[in-house]
Design an enzyme around this catalytic site. Structure first.
Site, PDB file in Angstrom:
ATOM      1  N   LYS A 128      12.086 -25.098   8.201  1.00 41.46           N
ATOM      2  CA  LYS A 128      10.822 -24.509   7.724  1.00 41.46           C
ATOM      3  C   LYS A 128      10.463 -25.199   6.429  1.00 41.46           C
ATOM      4  O   LYS A 128      11.325 -25.687   5.704  1.00 41.46           O
ATOM      5  CB  LYS A 128      11.004 -23.011   7.460  1.00 41.46           C
ATOM      6  CG  LYS A 128       9.720 -22.238   7.569  1.00 41.46           C
ATOM      7  CD  LYS A 128       9.417 -21.914   9.022  1.00 41.46           C
ATOM      8  CE  LYS A 128       8.085 -21.243   9.208  1.00 41.46           C
ATOM      9  NZ  LYS A 128       7.954 -20.730  10.586  1.00 41.46           N
ATOM     10  N   ASP A 168       1.959 -22.778  10.204  1.00 43.37           N
ATOM     11  CA  ASP A 168       2.410 -21.400   9.994  1.00 43.37           C
ATOM     12  C   ASP A 168       1.281 -20.748   9.179  1.00 43.37           C
ATOM     13  O   ASP A 168       0.152 -21.267   9.182  1.00 43.37           O
ATOM     14  CB  ASP A 168       3.770 -21.378   9.262  1.00 43.37           C
ATOM     15  CG  ASP A 168       4.477 -20.028   9.360  1.00 43.37           C
ATOM     16  OD1 ASP A 168       5.099 -19.751  10.395  1.00 43.37           O
ATOM     17  OD2 ASP A 168       4.389 -19.226   8.402  1.00 43.37           O
TER      18      ASP A 168
HETATM   19  N1  GLU Z   1       5.418 -21.344  12.651  1.00 41.73           N
HETATM   20  C1  GLU Z   1       5.697 -21.048  14.024  1.00 41.73           C
HETATM   21  C2  GLU Z   1       6.952 -20.186  14.113  1.00 41.73           C
HETATM   22  O1  GLU Z   1       7.190 -19.387  13.246  1.00 41.73           O
HETATM   23  C3  GLU Z   1       5.723 -22.277  14.907  1.00 41.73           C
HETATM   24  C4  GLU Z   1       6.618 -23.363  14.476  1.00 41.73           C
HETATM   25  C5  GLU Z   1       6.491 -24.653  15.293  1.00 41.73           C
HETATM   26  O2  GLU Z   1       5.660 -24.700  16.200  1.00 41.73           O
HETATM   27  O3  GLU Z   1       7.242 -25.573  14.991  1.00 41.73           O
HETATM   28  O4  GLU Z   1       7.695 -20.221  15.056  1.00 41.73           O
END
Ligand code: GLU
Length: 454
Positions: A128, A168
């Site tokens: 992340k 996100d």
């Molecule tokens: N932010 C999204 C999650 O919390 C998607 C992350 C992504 O597609 O890499 O899963």
């Protein structure tokens, strides 16, 4: 030493090593206690110190971002990328731009992402990233310059086989575009280094819809297993980003009635059902406040955040059959779930990451007539479809909307079945917290053992 003592010791050490990161500790606490039956049955995880290892990021970057605002002043922010675990695939996870972002928030999100990604069955590790930057009220040019500055550092840590970011909170199609443009400029490479790309330049159809659609597919599975369904259910939704919008859209297809949506200024209640077209226009096109909804739909009601009772999230006052928190972490408190339950709510499905506090989760699990769909499993459709985008990029191909959606549906069915069967295997049938945590963890832990002490 009992399993509980073992977990307690790990958590104590973790608190000491990560001061002030309560939110990260919260995420780890939820996972580790639910793994106890597995740790008791399989001594190898303790022997190979998997819990000690899986709770420390493999690598984390903290960097400075300076950009120039529209008045010509320098603006300074913190940026991070937490590369948490790559046992089963390249690091994968979104980027969040929000003033509440700090290293603890990103570590909680990165930690969750490891097990969520594992559940999807696509080969992706967990990561992340983000910045304590507030895109709200910024001009397009400011957003572009910020994204470029962010990528000017991030590009050296990512690649399509190393780490693949995505969106996100605060990072949507516009931000992904600016970041990809800068990545390409700096590296001279056009590859699938980021997901959520525009449809004309490598993005996947149905990626925008995927988290919300997947959440509803998962919920329908969960209710079906309990002899129930979404048909005719009044549903309360928080949030108004892509997760909330496409949850609302999909709920209609299953015969449910979504009646609320919210943003940081308050919530709207439309007893006739939220008008998705209006919501999309306000949030995706105009980037307006949710209160604007009632101007276009005067029969609906807007309740400002200033009217919420202390310690409460007002949107959960609206009586409903099911709740879909799709805004952010810790938005459902114990007092909220008690009100929801007293008003007849009998299921909750998490679209946001960790929207329920630990005592809220315990309350839900202790009610025998309540179904709870935890985020790791229920909102995995977004990242799963990012995985499908990576597959299309690698093959230089493009699938139809129907094909991506059908695969997404299949993945969500599979995640539900795996979580449910695992809960059964460990003697707590229907406890999807336990089922999804154990199922997600087991695959990662076994890969870590196979790959030795690194
Ligand atoms: N932010 C999204 C999650 O919390 C998607 C992350 C992504 O597609 O890499 O899963």
């Amino acid at each position: 030493m009992s399993q509980t003592q073992y977990v307690n010791t790990i958590l104590e050490n973790l608190k000491f090593a990560n001061p002030g990161q309560d939110i990260f500790i919260q995420a780890v606490t939820e996972v580790l206690y639910s793994l106890e039956p597995l740790i008791a049955r399989e001594p190898k995880y303790k022997k190979h110190a998997i819990l000690e290892r899986v709770t420390i990021p493999e690598r984390a970057f903290h960097f400075r971002i300076t950009h120039i605002d529209d008045e010509g002043n320098p603006r300074v922010h913190n940026g991070w990328r937490i590369q948490f675990n790559s046992a089963i695939g390249p690091y994968k996870g979104g980027i969040r731009f929000h003033p509440s972002v700090n290293v603890g928030v990103l570590k909680f999100l990165g930690f969750e992402q490891i097990f969520k990604n594992s559940l999807t069955s696509v080969a992706m590790g967990g990561a992340k990233g983000g910045a304590d930057f507030d895109p709200k009220g910024k001009s397009d040019n400011e957003i572009m310059r910020f994204c470029q500055s962010f990528m000017s550092e991030l590009f050296r840590h990512i690649a399509h086989t190393t780490d693949v970011p995505a969106g996100d909170i605060g990072v949507g199609a516009r931000e992904i575009g600016y970041m990809f443009g800068q990545y390409k400029k700096l590296t001279n490479r056009f590859d699938g280094v980021i997901t959520g790309k525009g449809l004309g330049w490598g993005g996947s159809l149905a990626r925008t819809e995927a988290t919300g659609y997947g959440l509803v597919y998962f919920t329908q599975n969960m209710l079906k297993k309990a002899g129930n369904s979404l048909e005719g259910k009044k549903c309360s939704i928080s949030g108004s980003g892509n997760v909330a919008i496409y949850t609302i859209e999909k709920l209609y297809e299953f015969g449910a009635l979504p009646i609320t949506a919210s943003d940081s200024s308050g919530y709207i209640y439309d007893e006739q059902g939220i008008d998705v077209k209006i919501l999309k226009e306000l949030k995706e096109v105009k980037r307006a406040r949710i209160s604007e909804y009632v101007k276009l739909k005067p029969s609906a009601k807007f309740v400002s955040i200033n009217e919420y009772a202390p310690g409460r999230n007002g949107v959960w006052d609206v009586p409903c059959d099911g709740a879909f928190p799709c805004a952010t972490q810790n938005e459902v408190h114990l007092a909220d779930i008690k009100v929801l339950y007293a008003n007849g709510c009998r299921f909750l499905a998490e679209g946001a990451n960790m929207p329920s506090t630990l005592d809220t989760i315990n309350f839900m699990l202790s009610q025998k007539d309540f179904c709870f769909a935890p985020a790791k499993a229920a909102n995995a459709g977004g990242v799963a479809t990012s995985g499908l985008e990576m597959m299309q990029n690698a093959a230089m191909s493009k699938w139809s909307f129907e094909e991506v959606d059908a695969r997404l549906h299949g993945i969500m069915n599979h995640i539900f079945e795996t979580s449910y069967e695992t809960s059964k295997e460990f003697g707590d049938t229907g406890n999807l917290v336990l089922g999804s945590n154990i199922a997600g963890f087991r695959k990662v832990a076994d890969a870590m053992i196979d790959q030795g002490y690194v």
